[in-house]
Design an enzyme around this catalytic site. Sequence first.
Site, mmCIF file in Angstrom:
data_model
loop_
_atom_site.group_PDB
_atom_site.id
_atom_site.type_symbol
_atom_site.label_atom_id
_atom_site.label_comp_id
_atom_site.label_asym_id
_atom_site.label_seq_id
_atom_site.Cartn_x
_atom_site.Cartn_y
_atom_site.Cartn_z
ATOM 1 N N ARG A 20 0.823 -1.149 0.097
ATOM 2 C CA ARG A 20 0.167 -0.038 0.114
ATOM 3 C C ARG A 20 0.992 1.363 0.085
ATOM 4 N NH1 ARG A 20 -2.303 0.891 6.259
ATOM 5 N NH2 ARG A 20 -0.699 -0.121 7.319
ATOM 6 N N SER B 298 -5.260 5.146 5.887
ATOM 7 C CA SER B 298 -4.821 3.906 5.799
ATOM 8 C C SER B 298 -4.543 3.362 4.399
ATOM 9 C CB SER B 298 -6.064 2.867 6.291
ATOM 10 O OG SER B 298 -6.321 3.214 7.575
ATOM 11 N N GLU C 255 -18.873 3.664 -0.498
ATOM 12 C CA GLU C 255 -18.180 3.056 -1.581
ATOM 13 C C GLU C 255 -19.077 2.728 -2.794
ATOM 14 O OE1 GLU C 255 -16.984 1.217 2.662
ATOM 15 O OE2 GLU C 255 -18.899 1.633 1.468
ATOM 16 N N PHE D 173 -14.005 -4.310 0.849
ATOM 17 C CA PHE D 173 -15.099 -3.288 0.365
ATOM 18 C C PHE D 173 -15.084 -3.028 -0.954
ATOM 19 C CE2 PHE D 173 -14.247 -1.778 4.802
ATOM 20 C CZ PHE D 173 -15.211 -2.493 5.437
ATOM 21 N N HIS E 43 -5.216 -3.724 2.236
ATOM 22 C CA HIS E 43 -5.613 -4.636 3.198
ATOM 23 C C HIS E 43 -6.151 -5.928 2.477
ATOM 24 C CE1 HIS E 43 -5.229 -1.062 5.534
ATOM 25 N NE2 HIS E 43 -5.953 -1.495 6.660
ATOM 26 N N ASP F 91 -7.485 -7.024 12.529
ATOM 27 C CA ASP F 91 -8.520 -6.645 12.269
ATOM 28 C C ASP F 91 -9.779 -7.550 12.271
ATOM 29 O OD1 ASP F 91 -7.478 -4.000 12.250
ATOM 30 O OD2 ASP F 91 -7.507 -3.869 10.166
ATOM 31 N N ARG G 265 -1.692 -4.613 3.544
ATOM 32 C CA ARG G 265 -1.708 -3.917 4.857
ATOM 33 C C ARG G 265 -0.308 -3.863 5.603
ATOM 34 N NH1 ARG G 265 -1.685 -3.832 10.176
ATOM 35 N NH2 ARG G 265 -2.641 -2.390 11.194
#
Length: 316
Positions: free
Chosen positions: A15, A42, A63, A88, A114, A122, A172
Amino acid sequence: MSQTEKALITKKATREAFGDEIVQLGKENKNIFVIDIDIGKSCKTGEFIKQLPKQHVNVGIAEQNGAGLAAGLATTGKIPFVSTYAVFGSLRMAEQIRQEVCYPNLNVKIACSHGGLTPGNDGGSHQAIEDMGVLRSFPNMTVIMGSDYHSTRKLIRQAANTYGPMYLRFTRDAVPVIYDENEEFIIGKAKKVKTGKDIAIIANGDTVYLALEAVKTLEDQGISATLFDMHTVKPLDREAVVECLNIGNIVTIEDHNILNGLGSAVCEVAAEEGRGRVKRIGVQDRFGESAPYEKLLEINGITIENIIKTAKEMLS
Protein backbone atom coordinates in the site's frame (compact mmCIF):
# COMPACT_ATOMS: atom_id res chain seq x y z
CA MET A 1 16.89 -18.48 8.38
CA SER A 2 18.19 -17.01 11.65
CA GLN A 3 16.50 -14.16 13.53
CA THR A 4 19.44 -11.93 12.57
CA GLU A 5 18.96 -12.71 8.87
CA LYS A 6 15.24 -12.03 9.16
CA ALA A 7 15.94 -8.66 10.76
CA LEU A 8 18.11 -7.65 7.79
CA ILE A 9 15.28 -8.15 5.26
CA THR A 10 13.88 -4.86 3.97
CA LYS A 11 10.10 -4.82 4.31
CA LYS A 12 7.50 -2.40 2.98
CA ALA A 13 3.74 -2.74 2.63
CA THR A 14 2.61 -2.61 -0.97
CA ARG A 15 0.00 0.00 0.00
CA GLU A 16 3.03 2.27 0.49
CA ALA A 17 3.90 1.65 -3.16
CA PHE A 18 0.45 2.90 -4.15
CA GLY A 19 0.79 6.00 -2.01
CA ASP A 20 4.16 6.87 -3.54
CA GLU A 21 3.42 6.00 -7.17
CA ILE A 22 0.00 7.64 -7.42
CA VAL A 23 1.51 11.01 -6.48
CA GLN A 24 4.06 10.74 -9.30
CA LEU A 25 1.40 9.64 -11.77
CA GLY A 26 -0.94 12.44 -10.73
CA LYS A 27 1.75 15.06 -11.26
CA GLU A 28 2.51 13.67 -14.71
CA ASN A 29 -1.12 13.33 -15.81
CA LYS A 30 -3.81 15.75 -14.60
CA ASN A 31 -6.50 13.29 -15.72
CA ILE A 32 -5.59 10.93 -12.89
CA PHE A 33 -7.97 11.25 -9.95
CA VAL A 34 -8.14 9.52 -6.57
CA ILE A 35 -11.59 8.73 -5.16
CA ASP A 36 -11.28 8.09 -1.43
CA ILE A 37 -13.81 6.25 0.73
CA ASP A 38 -12.89 8.15 3.91
CA ILE A 39 -9.87 5.98 4.75
CA GLY A 40 -7.12 7.85 2.94
CA LYS A 41 -4.77 7.55 5.92
CA SER A 42 -4.92 3.74 5.83
CA CYS A 43 -4.80 3.57 2.03
CA LYS A 44 -1.83 5.97 1.87
CA THR A 45 -3.40 8.68 -0.26
CA GLY A 46 -2.52 11.47 2.19
CA GLU A 47 0.35 12.86 0.13
CA PHE A 48 -1.82 12.85 -3.01
CA ILE A 49 -4.50 14.83 -1.15
CA LYS A 50 -1.89 17.30 0.05
CA GLN A 51 -0.12 17.84 -3.26
CA LEU A 52 -2.99 17.38 -5.75
CA PRO A 53 -6.22 18.43 -4.02
CA LYS A 54 -7.97 19.33 -7.29
CA GLN A 55 -7.56 15.71 -8.47
CA HIS A 56 -9.02 14.21 -5.31
CA VAL A 57 -12.56 13.50 -4.11
CA ASN A 58 -13.57 11.95 -0.78
CA VAL A 59 -17.10 10.55 -1.00
CA GLY A 60 -17.18 9.52 2.66
CA ILE A 61 -18.20 6.06 3.80
CA ALA A 62 -20.08 5.39 0.56
CA GLU A 63 -18.24 2.80 -1.50
CA GLN A 64 -20.99 2.37 -4.07
CA ASN A 65 -21.16 6.11 -4.68
CA GLY A 66 -17.38 6.10 -5.13
CA ALA A 67 -17.63 3.50 -7.86
CA GLY A 68 -20.42 5.41 -9.60
CA LEU A 69 -18.51 8.69 -9.41
CA ALA A 70 -15.42 6.98 -10.84
CA ALA A 71 -17.47 5.61 -13.73
CA GLY A 72 -18.82 9.08 -14.46
CA LEU A 73 -15.35 10.62 -14.38
CA ALA A 74 -14.09 7.92 -16.74
CA THR A 75 -16.72 8.89 -19.34
CA THR A 76 -15.13 12.36 -19.45
CA GLY A 77 -11.61 11.06 -20.07
CA LYS A 78 -10.41 11.02 -16.48
CA ILE A 79 -8.52 8.03 -15.03
CA PRO A 80 -9.98 7.49 -11.57
CA PHE A 81 -8.41 5.27 -8.91
CA VAL A 82 -10.99 4.27 -6.29
CA SER A 83 -9.08 3.68 -3.05
CA THR A 84 -10.49 1.60 -0.20
CA TYR A 85 -10.05 -1.71 1.63
CA ALA A 86 -10.09 -4.84 -0.53
CA VAL A 87 -13.06 -6.38 1.28
CA PHE A 88 -15.18 -3.30 0.48
CA GLY A 89 -13.75 -2.56 -2.95
CA SER A 90 -14.54 -6.06 -4.19
CA LEU A 91 -17.75 -6.91 -2.33
CA ARG A 92 -19.53 -3.74 -1.21
CA MET A 93 -18.93 -2.24 -4.66
CA ALA A 94 -19.36 -5.44 -6.67
CA GLU A 95 -22.64 -4.57 -8.38
CA GLN A 96 -21.49 -1.07 -9.30
CA ILE A 97 -18.18 -2.39 -10.64
CA ARG A 98 -20.03 -4.94 -12.75
CA GLN A 99 -22.81 -2.69 -14.06
CA GLU A 100 -21.17 0.72 -14.23
CA VAL A 101 -17.49 -0.07 -14.85
CA CYS A 102 -17.04 -3.48 -16.48
CA TYR A 103 -20.25 -3.63 -18.54
CA PRO A 104 -19.48 -0.35 -20.39
CA ASN A 105 -15.73 -1.17 -20.22
CA LEU A 106 -14.68 2.10 -18.58
CA ASN A 107 -11.16 3.11 -17.60
CA VAL A 108 -11.58 2.79 -13.82
CA LYS A 109 -8.96 1.38 -11.44
CA ILE A 110 -10.02 -0.15 -8.12
CA ALA A 111 -6.96 0.22 -5.88
CA CYS A 112 -7.38 -1.69 -2.64
CA SER A 113 -5.27 -2.03 0.49
CA HIS A 114 -5.69 -4.68 3.21
CA GLY A 115 -5.79 -7.63 0.79
CA GLY A 116 -5.86 -11.22 2.02
CA LEU A 117 -4.94 -11.99 5.61
CA THR A 118 -2.66 -8.96 6.01
CA PRO A 119 -5.20 -6.99 8.10
CA GLY A 120 -4.32 -9.50 10.84
CA ASN A 121 -5.82 -8.29 14.10
CA ASP A 122 -8.65 -6.46 12.30
CA GLY A 123 -10.29 -9.88 11.98
CA GLY A 124 -12.28 -11.79 9.40
CA SER A 125 -14.60 -8.88 8.61
CA HIS A 126 -11.68 -6.91 7.16
CA GLN A 127 -9.67 -9.75 5.60
CA ALA A 128 -10.47 -10.02 1.89
CA ILE A 129 -9.98 -13.69 1.04
CA GLU A 130 -12.37 -13.86 -1.94
CA ASP A 131 -11.82 -10.51 -3.68
CA MET A 132 -9.67 -11.57 -6.63
CA GLY A 133 -11.91 -14.57 -7.23
CA VAL A 134 -15.03 -12.44 -7.36
CA LEU A 135 -13.59 -9.80 -9.66
CA ARG A 136 -11.79 -12.15 -12.03
CA SER A 137 -15.24 -13.49 -12.98
CA PHE A 138 -16.30 -10.07 -14.33
CA PRO A 139 -15.78 -9.63 -18.10
CA ASN A 140 -13.32 -6.86 -19.04
CA MET A 141 -11.73 -6.84 -15.56
CA THR A 142 -7.97 -7.23 -15.04
CA VAL A 143 -6.86 -8.49 -11.61
CA ILE A 144 -3.36 -7.70 -10.30
CA MET A 145 -1.37 -8.17 -7.10
CA GLY A 146 2.29 -7.18 -6.96
CA SER A 147 4.56 -9.19 -4.69
CA ASP A 148 6.63 -6.36 -3.24
CA TYR A 149 7.06 -2.59 -3.15
CA HIS A 150 8.98 -2.20 -6.42
CA SER A 151 6.89 -4.62 -8.51
CA THR A 152 3.70 -2.99 -7.23
CA ARG A 153 4.87 0.50 -8.23
CA LYS A 154 5.71 -0.73 -11.73
CA LEU A 155 2.34 -2.49 -12.10
CA ILE A 156 0.41 0.56 -10.84
CA ARG A 157 2.17 2.75 -13.41
CA GLN A 158 1.40 0.30 -16.18
CA ALA A 159 -2.22 0.06 -15.06
CA ALA A 160 -2.55 3.84 -15.21
CA ASN A 161 -1.24 3.80 -18.77
CA THR A 162 -3.39 0.87 -19.94
CA TYR A 163 -7.07 1.28 -20.77
CA GLY A 164 -9.72 -0.75 -19.00
CA PRO A 165 -11.19 -1.77 -15.64
CA MET A 166 -8.52 -3.02 -13.27
CA TYR A 167 -8.37 -4.30 -9.70
CA LEU A 168 -5.09 -3.67 -7.88
CA ARG A 169 -4.64 -5.43 -4.54
CA PHE A 170 -2.17 -4.27 -1.87
CA THR A 171 -1.02 -5.51 1.53
CA ARG A 172 -1.67 -3.78 4.82
CA ASP A 173 1.36 -5.38 6.48
CA ALA A 174 4.95 -4.89 5.41
CA VAL A 175 6.27 -7.66 3.14
CA PRO A 176 9.87 -8.37 2.06
CA VAL A 177 11.31 -6.44 -0.88
CA ILE A 178 12.25 -9.04 -3.52
CA TYR A 179 13.04 -7.08 -6.66
CA ASP A 180 15.39 -4.31 -7.64
CA GLU A 181 13.72 -0.99 -8.46
CA ASN A 182 14.83 -1.35 -12.09
CA GLU A 183 13.07 -4.69 -12.63
CA GLU A 184 10.36 -4.53 -15.30
CA PHE A 185 6.88 -6.08 -15.14
CA ILE A 186 4.22 -6.55 -17.77
CA ILE A 187 0.53 -6.91 -16.93
CA GLY A 188 -0.59 -10.39 -18.04
CA LYS A 189 2.97 -11.76 -18.26
CA ALA A 190 4.25 -13.80 -15.31
CA LYS A 191 7.71 -13.03 -13.95
CA LYS A 192 10.00 -16.07 -13.93
CA VAL A 193 11.99 -15.87 -10.71
CA LYS A 194 13.76 -19.25 -10.86
CA THR A 195 14.24 -21.96 -13.48
CA GLY A 196 14.22 -25.64 -12.53
CA LYS A 197 13.25 -29.04 -13.88
CA ASP A 198 11.78 -31.13 -11.04
CA ILE A 199 8.75 -29.15 -9.89
CA ALA A 200 7.01 -25.85 -10.67
CA ILE A 201 5.77 -23.32 -8.14
CA ILE A 202 3.39 -20.49 -9.01
CA ALA A 203 2.76 -17.79 -6.40
CA ASN A 204 1.53 -14.23 -6.25
CA GLY A 205 1.43 -11.26 -3.91
CA ASP A 206 2.84 -11.62 -0.42
CA THR A 207 3.39 -15.37 -0.88
CA VAL A 208 6.10 -15.00 -3.55
CA TYR A 209 8.75 -14.38 -0.89
CA LEU A 210 7.71 -17.56 0.95
CA ALA A 211 7.89 -19.50 -2.31
CA LEU A 212 11.33 -18.09 -3.08
CA GLU A 213 12.67 -19.16 0.31
CA ALA A 214 11.15 -22.62 -0.15
CA VAL A 215 12.79 -22.95 -3.58
CA LYS A 216 16.18 -22.10 -2.07
CA THR A 217 15.77 -24.84 0.55
CA LEU A 218 14.61 -27.35 -2.05
CA GLU A 219 17.68 -26.55 -4.14
CA ASP A 220 19.91 -27.19 -1.12
CA GLN A 221 18.25 -30.59 -0.88
CA GLY A 222 18.83 -31.43 -4.54
CA ILE A 223 15.38 -30.52 -5.87
CA SER A 224 15.31 -28.10 -8.80
CA ALA A 225 12.24 -25.83 -8.98
CA THR A 226 10.84 -23.31 -11.43
CA LEU A 227 9.17 -20.35 -9.73
CA PHE A 228 6.77 -17.91 -11.36
CA ASP A 229 5.45 -14.70 -9.82
CA MET A 230 1.91 -14.69 -11.30
CA HIS A 231 1.18 -11.07 -10.41
CA THR A 232 -1.71 -10.93 -12.89
CA VAL A 233 -4.44 -13.41 -12.01
CA LYS A 234 -6.52 -12.23 -14.96
CA PRO A 235 -5.60 -12.35 -17.76
CA LEU A 236 -3.62 -15.38 -16.60
CA ASP A 237 -0.33 -16.05 -18.38
CA ARG A 238 -1.35 -19.32 -19.99
CA GLU A 239 2.05 -19.86 -21.60
CA ALA A 240 3.71 -19.78 -18.18
CA VAL A 241 1.24 -22.34 -16.83
CA VAL A 242 1.79 -24.61 -19.84
CA GLU A 243 5.54 -24.37 -19.25
CA CYS A 244 4.90 -25.56 -15.70
CA LEU A 245 2.64 -28.36 -16.94
CA ASN A 246 5.54 -29.54 -19.11
CA ILE A 247 7.43 -30.08 -15.85
CA GLY A 248 4.43 -32.04 -14.59
CA ASN A 249 3.87 -31.12 -10.93
CA ILE A 250 2.72 -27.64 -9.85
CA VAL A 251 2.26 -26.08 -6.42
CA THR A 252 0.26 -22.85 -6.30
CA ILE A 253 0.50 -20.45 -3.35
CA GLU A 254 -1.76 -17.51 -2.59
CA ASP A 255 -3.02 -15.34 0.26
CA HIS A 256 -6.59 -15.91 -0.93
CA ASN A 257 -9.23 -18.61 -0.72
CA ILE A 258 -8.05 -21.66 -2.67
CA LEU A 259 -11.47 -21.52 -4.36
CA ASN A 260 -11.63 -19.29 -7.45
CA GLY A 261 -8.26 -17.64 -6.94
CA LEU A 262 -4.82 -18.24 -8.45
CA GLY A 263 -4.88 -21.99 -7.74
CA SER A 264 -8.26 -22.40 -9.40
CA ALA A 265 -7.14 -20.39 -12.43
CA VAL A 266 -4.09 -22.65 -12.84
CA CYS A 267 -6.26 -25.75 -12.40
CA GLU A 268 -8.55 -24.54 -15.19
CA VAL A 269 -5.61 -24.45 -17.60
CA ALA A 270 -4.41 -27.87 -16.41
CA ALA A 271 -7.90 -29.34 -16.93
CA GLU A 272 -8.16 -27.87 -20.43
CA GLU A 273 -4.70 -29.16 -21.30
CA GLY A 274 -5.57 -32.56 -19.79
CA ARG A 275 -2.25 -33.07 -18.05
CA GLY A 276 -0.19 -32.26 -15.00
CA ARG A 277 -0.96 -32.28 -11.28
CA VAL A 278 -1.71 -29.22 -9.16
CA LYS A 279 -1.67 -28.79 -5.37
CA ARG A 280 -3.12 -25.55 -4.00
CA ILE A 281 -1.78 -23.80 -0.91
CA GLY A 282 -3.86 -20.89 0.33
CA VAL A 283 -6.68 -19.92 2.66
CA GLN A 284 -8.56 -23.15 3.34
CA ASP A 285 -12.08 -21.92 2.51
CA ARG A 286 -12.49 -20.41 5.95
CA PHE A 287 -12.90 -16.91 7.32
CA GLY A 288 -10.00 -15.28 9.07
CA GLU A 289 -9.86 -14.30 12.72
CA SER A 290 -8.11 -11.73 14.88
CA ALA A 291 -4.48 -12.81 15.07
CA PRO A 292 -1.06 -11.69 13.83
CA TYR A 293 -0.69 -11.95 10.05
CA GLU A 294 2.06 -14.60 10.28
CA LYS A 295 -0.11 -16.73 12.59
CA LEU A 296 -3.01 -16.60 10.16
CA LEU A 297 -0.71 -17.76 7.36
CA GLU A 298 0.45 -20.62 9.57
CA ILE A 299 -3.13 -21.66 10.40
CA ASN A 300 -3.82 -22.01 6.67
CA GLY A 301 -0.55 -23.77 5.82
CA ILE A 302 0.81 -20.80 3.87
CA THR A 303 4.35 -21.31 5.12
CA ILE A 304 7.80 -22.06 3.75
CA GLU A 305 7.75 -25.41 5.56
CA ASN A 306 4.44 -26.47 4.02
CA ILE A 307 5.53 -25.46 0.53
CA ILE A 308 8.62 -27.65 0.90
CA LYS A 309 6.58 -30.53 2.36
CA THR A 310 3.95 -30.32 -0.41
CA ALA A 311 6.60 -30.24 -3.16
CA LYS A 312 8.35 -33.30 -1.73
CA GLU A 313 5.08 -35.21 -1.40
CA MET A 314 4.25 -34.55 -5.03
CA LEU A 315 7.67 -35.76 -6.15
CA SER A 316 7.47 -38.90 -4.02
